[in-house]
Write an enzyme that holds these catalytic residues in place. Structure first.
Site, PDB file in Angstrom:
ATOM      1  N   ARG A 120       0.802  -1.068  -0.116  1.00 45.50           N
ATOM      2  CA  ARG A 120      -0.001  -0.420   0.221  1.00 45.50           C
ATOM      3  C   ARG A 120       0.958   0.999   0.098  1.00 45.50           C
ATOM      4  O   ARG A 120       2.276   0.605  -0.207  1.00 45.50           O
ATOM      5  CB  ARG A 120      -0.979  -0.234   1.216  1.00 45.50           C
ATOM      6  CG  ARG A 120      -2.082  -1.051   1.294  1.00 45.50           C
ATOM      7  CD  ARG A 120      -3.251  -0.145   0.313  1.00 45.50           C
ATOM      8  NE  ARG A 120      -4.361  -1.119   0.006  1.00 45.50           N
ATOM      9  CZ  ARG A 120      -4.610  -2.020  -0.632  1.00 45.50           C
ATOM     10  NH1 ARG A 120      -3.447  -2.284  -1.797  1.00 45.50           N
ATOM     11  NH2 ARG A 120      -5.408  -2.899  -1.052  1.00 45.50           N
ATOM     12  N   ASP A 176       4.082  -0.155  -7.303  1.00 44.17           N
ATOM     13  CA  ASP A 176       2.924  -0.336  -8.161  1.00 44.17           C
ATOM     14  C   ASP A 176       1.602   0.285  -7.091  1.00 44.17           C
ATOM     15  O   ASP A 176       0.599   1.028  -7.698  1.00 44.17           O
ATOM     16  CB  ASP A 176       2.928  -1.855  -8.056  1.00 44.17           C
ATOM     17  CG  ASP A 176       1.602  -2.700  -8.696  1.00 44.17           C
ATOM     18  OD1 ASP A 176       1.080  -1.843  -9.745  1.00 44.17           O
ATOM     19  OD2 ASP A 176       0.119  -2.854  -8.079  1.00 44.17           O
ATOM     20  N   GLU A 183      -2.280   7.709  -4.664  1.00 48.29           N
ATOM     21  CA  GLU A 183      -2.893   7.079  -5.799  1.00 48.29           C
ATOM     22  C   GLU A 183      -4.242   7.577  -6.480  1.00 48.29           C
ATOM     23  O   GLU A 183      -4.214   7.404  -7.452  1.00 48.29           O
ATOM     24  CB  GLU A 183      -2.827   6.155  -6.011  1.00 48.29           C
ATOM     25  CG  GLU A 183      -3.631   4.976  -5.233  1.00 48.29           C
ATOM     26  CD  GLU A 183      -3.018   3.210  -5.724  1.00 48.29           C
ATOM     27  OE1 GLU A 183      -2.547   3.552  -5.099  1.00 48.29           O
ATOM     28  OE2 GLU A 183      -3.990   2.653  -5.259  1.00 48.29           O
ATOM     29  N   HIS A 236      -1.126   0.406  -9.602  1.00 43.84           N
ATOM     30  CA  HIS A 236      -1.878  -0.399  -9.038  1.00 43.84           C
ATOM     31  C   HIS A 236      -2.419  -1.100  -9.501  1.00 43.84           C
ATOM     32  O   HIS A 236      -3.650  -2.225  -9.637  1.00 43.84           O
ATOM     33  CB  HIS A 236      -3.066   0.207  -9.132  1.00 43.84           C
ATOM     34  CG  HIS A 236      -3.669  -1.080  -6.986  1.00 43.84           C
ATOM     35  ND1 HIS A 236      -3.329   0.254  -6.059  1.00 43.84           N
ATOM     36  CD2 HIS A 236      -3.191  -1.626  -7.760  1.00 43.84           C
ATOM     37  CE1 HIS A 236      -3.712  -0.959  -5.389  1.00 43.84           C
ATOM     38  NE2 HIS A 236      -4.094  -1.868  -5.948  1.00 43.84           N
TER      39      HIS A 236
HETATM   40  P1  NAI Z   1      -2.955 -11.605   4.042  1.00 47.30           P
HETATM   41  O1  NAI Z   1      -3.805 -11.420   5.053  1.00 47.30           O
HETATM   42  O2  NAI Z   1      -2.476 -12.963   3.514  1.00 47.30           O
HETATM   43  O3  NAI Z   1      -0.320 -11.500   4.823  1.00 47.30           O
HETATM   44  C1  NAI Z   1       0.038  -9.736   5.160  1.00 47.30           C
HETATM   45  C2  NAI Z   1       0.967 -10.906   6.103  1.00 47.30           C
HETATM   46  O4  NAI Z   1       1.149  -9.353   6.699  1.00 47.30           O
HETATM   47  C3  NAI Z   1       0.637 -11.175   7.004  1.00 47.30           C
HETATM   48  O5  NAI Z   1       1.228 -12.462   7.919  1.00 47.30           O
HETATM   49  C4  NAI Z   1       0.137 -10.430   8.260  1.00 47.30           C
HETATM   50  O6  NAI Z   1       0.804 -10.708  10.124  1.00 47.30           O
HETATM   51  C5  NAI Z   1       1.772  -9.440   7.800  1.00 47.30           C
HETATM   52  N1  NAI Z   1       2.019  -8.303   8.341  1.00 47.30           N
HETATM   53  C6  NAI Z   1       0.849  -7.365   9.661  1.00 47.30           C
HETATM   54  N2  NAI Z   1       1.140  -6.593  10.022  1.00 47.30           N
HETATM   55  C7  NAI Z   1       2.509  -6.131   9.986  1.00 47.30           C
HETATM   56  C8  NAI Z   1       3.625  -5.685   9.582  1.00 47.30           C
HETATM   57  N3  NAI Z   1       3.342  -4.058  10.498  1.00 47.30           N
HETATM   58  N4  NAI Z   1       4.818  -5.320   9.415  1.00 47.30           N
HETATM   59  C9  NAI Z   1       5.136  -7.029   8.660  1.00 47.30           C
HETATM   60  N5  NAI Z   1       3.706  -7.391   8.521  1.00 47.30           N
HETATM   61  C10 NAI Z   1       2.634  -7.296   8.734  1.00 47.30           C
HETATM   62  O7  NAI Z   1      -2.641 -10.730   2.403  1.00 47.30           O
HETATM   63  P2  NAI Z   1      -1.746 -11.110   1.444  1.00 47.30           P
HETATM   64  O8  NAI Z   1      -3.472 -11.378   0.420  1.00 47.30           O
HETATM   65  O9  NAI Z   1      -0.242 -11.274   1.522  1.00 47.30           O
HETATM   66  O10 NAI Z   1      -1.684  -9.508   0.504  1.00 47.30           O
HETATM   67  C11 NAI Z   1      -0.630  -8.691   1.594  1.00 47.30           C
HETATM   68  C12 NAI Z   1      -1.290  -6.858   0.851  1.00 47.30           C
HETATM   69  O11 NAI Z   1      -0.688  -6.799  -0.449  1.00 47.30           O
HETATM   70  C13 NAI Z   1      -2.511  -6.632   1.222  1.00 47.30           C
HETATM   71  O12 NAI Z   1      -2.942  -6.065   2.571  1.00 47.30           O
HETATM   72  C14 NAI Z   1      -2.727  -5.230   0.004  1.00 47.30           C
HETATM   73  O13 NAI Z   1      -2.251  -3.995   0.311  1.00 47.30           O
HETATM   74  C15 NAI Z   1      -1.124  -5.384  -0.456  1.00 47.30           C
HETATM   75  N6  NAI Z   1      -1.934  -5.780  -2.100  1.00 47.30           N
HETATM   76  C16 NAI Z   1      -1.950  -5.250  -3.367  1.00 47.30           C
HETATM   77  C17 NAI Z   1      -1.951  -5.452  -4.515  1.00 47.30           C
HETATM   78  C18 NAI Z   1      -2.129  -4.758  -6.053  1.00 47.30           C
HETATM   79  O14 NAI Z   1      -2.433  -5.503  -7.398  1.00 47.30           O
HETATM   80  N7  NAI Z   1      -0.876  -3.958  -5.903  1.00 47.30           N
HETATM   81  C19 NAI Z   1      -3.251  -6.674  -4.736  1.00 47.30           C
HETATM   82  C20 NAI Z   1      -3.794  -7.233  -3.150  1.00 47.30           C
HETATM   83  C21 NAI Z   1      -3.034  -7.329  -2.223  1.00 47.30           C
END
Ligand code: NAI
Length: 336
Positions: free
Chosen positions: A237, A261, A266, A298
Site C-alpha cells: 500500500r 505499484d 494514487e 496498481h
Molecule cells: P495476507 O493477509 O495473506 O498477509 C499479510 C501478512 O502481513 C500477514 O502475515 C500479517 O501477519 C503481516 N503483517 C501484518 N502487519 C504487519 C506489519 N506491520 N509488518 C509486517 N508484516 C505485517 O495478505 P496478502 O494477500 O499477502 O496481501 C498483502 C497486501 O498486499 C495486502 O494487504 C494489500 O495491501 C496488498 N495487495 C496489493 C495488490 C496490488 O494489486 N498491488 C493486490 C492485493 C493485495
C-alpha cells in the site's frame, strides 16, 4: 426467483468483459456505470439492491444514506481491501462483502517483475534499441543469486514472492509480527526484526497490509539504516512509504532503485489516462523523472486469473446473500 439487479460503478472495459462472461452462469441484471461512486453519482443506484464497487470508490456516510434510501442493502466490493468503506456507518444499513484473495501469484510475480526490470534495466534497453542505440553503457545489473531479499509481511503474497526468489538462489530475511516458523524452516529463510531486515537486505519488498503502526515505515530514519544502493519494491500500500523521504534517498543515491505499484496519493491518478494533462502532484511528477524508479499503476493484481476470480467470488457472494442468506466473505464494523 426475481432477477437480482446490480449497479456496477467505476466500470472499465476489462471489468465488463470478465463480469459479463461469469454472469452467463448467474443471470443477474448488471448495469455497468462508468463513473466512480460519489455523492453525485449515487442516485444512479436507486432501485438496485446490490451495488458493486472497486478500491477508489469512497463509500462515505452520505453515500451510504443515499444508497440505503434508494433501496440498496448489499455492497459488494470487488477487492480485498476495504479501507474505502465507512464500515461503522454502514453497520445495520448495508451488508458489505469482499473478495478476500484473488491471485497472490499475480501480485508476487509483479513484484519480481519490478525487481528484474530495475536490476537489469530492461525498461531502458527497450527504449534504446528502438532508437538504434545498441550501447550497453549504464545498463549493468547484479546477480540476484546469493544476494539478500528482505520480505516485509509473509502472508499469501509474501510467501509466494519468497518461493520465487529462493528459486533464484537468493537468501531471504523476513519480518512479520506473526512469523510462520514451519514455512521458514521448509524454505530455509530467517525471520529477523525489522531493523536487521533494513540493514541486511539488498532488495526490500513490502507485502504487508497498511495498519496504523506501519504508516510510513519506509522513512528517512529507516532508509538511513539500509545498505547503500538498496532496491525498494512496494506492491503493498502506498502509505507504507514516506514518498518525500524516498525521493531524498534516491537523490542522495542511498537508494539504488525503487519499484512502486502503489503510491500514497494514487487515488486521484491511478487507473486513469492523464497523458494529455499536466500533473499537479509534484511528488508524483518528480518520481516519474528518475530512470531508476519504475511506477506501475496498481496493476500487480491485473491478470486474467485474478480478474476471473474477482468476478466469480463477487457474483457468488451476491448469490449466497440473496438465495441462501449467507455472507461468508462479509466484513463489518462488529466482526472485523
Ligand atoms: P495476507 O493477509 O495473506 O498477509 C499479510 C501478512 O502481513 C500477514 O502475515 C500479517 O501477519 C503481516 N503483517 C501484518 N502487519 C504487519 C506489519 N506491520 N509488518 C509486517 N508484516 C505485517 O495478505 P496478502 O494477500 O499477502 O496481501 C498483502 C497486501 O498486499 C495486502 O494487504 C494489500 O495491501 C496488498 N495487495 C496489493 C495488490 C496490488 O494489486 N498491488 C493486490 C492485493 C493485495
Amino acid at each position: 426467483m426475481k432477477k437480482q439487479k446490480i449497479a456496477f460503478f467505476d466500470t472499465k472495459p476489462y471489468d465488463r468483459e470478465f463480469f459479463e462472461k461469469i454472469n452467463e452462469r448467474y443471470g443477474f441484471e448488471i448495469s455497468f456505470f462508468s463513473p466512480r461512486l460519489k455523492t453525485e453519482t449515487a442516485p444512479l443506484a436507486a432501485g438496485y439492491e446490490t451495488v458493486c464497487v472497486f478500491v477508489n470508490d469512497t463509500v462515505t456516510p452520505k453515500i451510504i444514506d443515499r444508497l440505503y434510501e434508494g433501496g440498496t442493502r448489499l455492497l459488494a466490493l470487488r477487492s480485498a481491501g476495504y479501507n474505502n468503506v465507512d464500515l461503522k456507518y454502514a453497520y445495520n444499513k448495508l451488508r458489505v462483502v469482499r473478495v478476500p484473495a484473488y491471485s497472490p501469484f499475480a501480485v508476487a510475480e509483479h513484484a519480481v517483475a519490478l525487481m528484474l526490470t530495475l536490476n537489469r534495466k530492461t525498461h531502458r534497453a527497450f527504449i534504446r534499441t528502438r532508437e538504434n542505440n545498441f550501447s550497453i553503457n549504464g545498463l549493468m545489473g547484479f546477480d540476484m543469486h546469493q544476494k539478500t531479499a528482505g520480505i516485509v509481511g509473509t502472508g499469501r503474497i509474501g510467501k509466494i514472492a519468497i518461493e520465487i526468489l529462493r528459486g533464484f538462489g537468493m537468501n531471504i530475511v523476513a519480518f512479520d509480527p506473526y512469523p510462520d516458523n514451519e514455512f521458514a524452516k521448509k524454505h530455509d529463510i530467517k525471520y529477523v526484526d525489522i531493523d536487521k531486515l533494513f540493514r541486511q537486505s539488498d532488495i526490500i519488498s513490502l507485502h504487508s497490509p497498511l495498519t496504523p503502526d506501519n504508516v510510513h515505515m519506509i522513512n528517512s530514519s529507516s532508509i538511513a539504516k539500509m545498505k547503500d544502493g538498496v532496491m525498494i519494491i512496494n506492491t503493498g500500500r502506498g502509505k507504507l512509504i514516506n514518498t518525500k523521504d524516498l525521493i531524498n534517498g534516491i537523490k542522495s543515491k542511498k537508494i539504488g532503485s525503487a519499484g512502486l505499484d502503489v503510491y500514497e496519493e494514487e487515488t486521484d491518478y491511478f487507473f486513469e489516462d492523464f497523458s494529455a494533462d499536466a500533473i499537479s502532484d509534484d511528488v508524483l511528477a518528480r518520481l516519474t523523472t528518475f530512470p531508476n524508479v519504475l511506477i506501475t499503476s496498481h496493476q500487480a493484481f491485473f491478470t486474467k486469473e485474478a480478474l476471473t476470480n474477482i468476478a466469480e467470488t463477487t457474483l457468488e457472494n451476491i448469490r449466497l446473500a440473496y438465495e441462501e442468506s449467507r455472507f461468508p466473505n462479509e466484513i463489518c464494523y462488529r466482526c472485523t
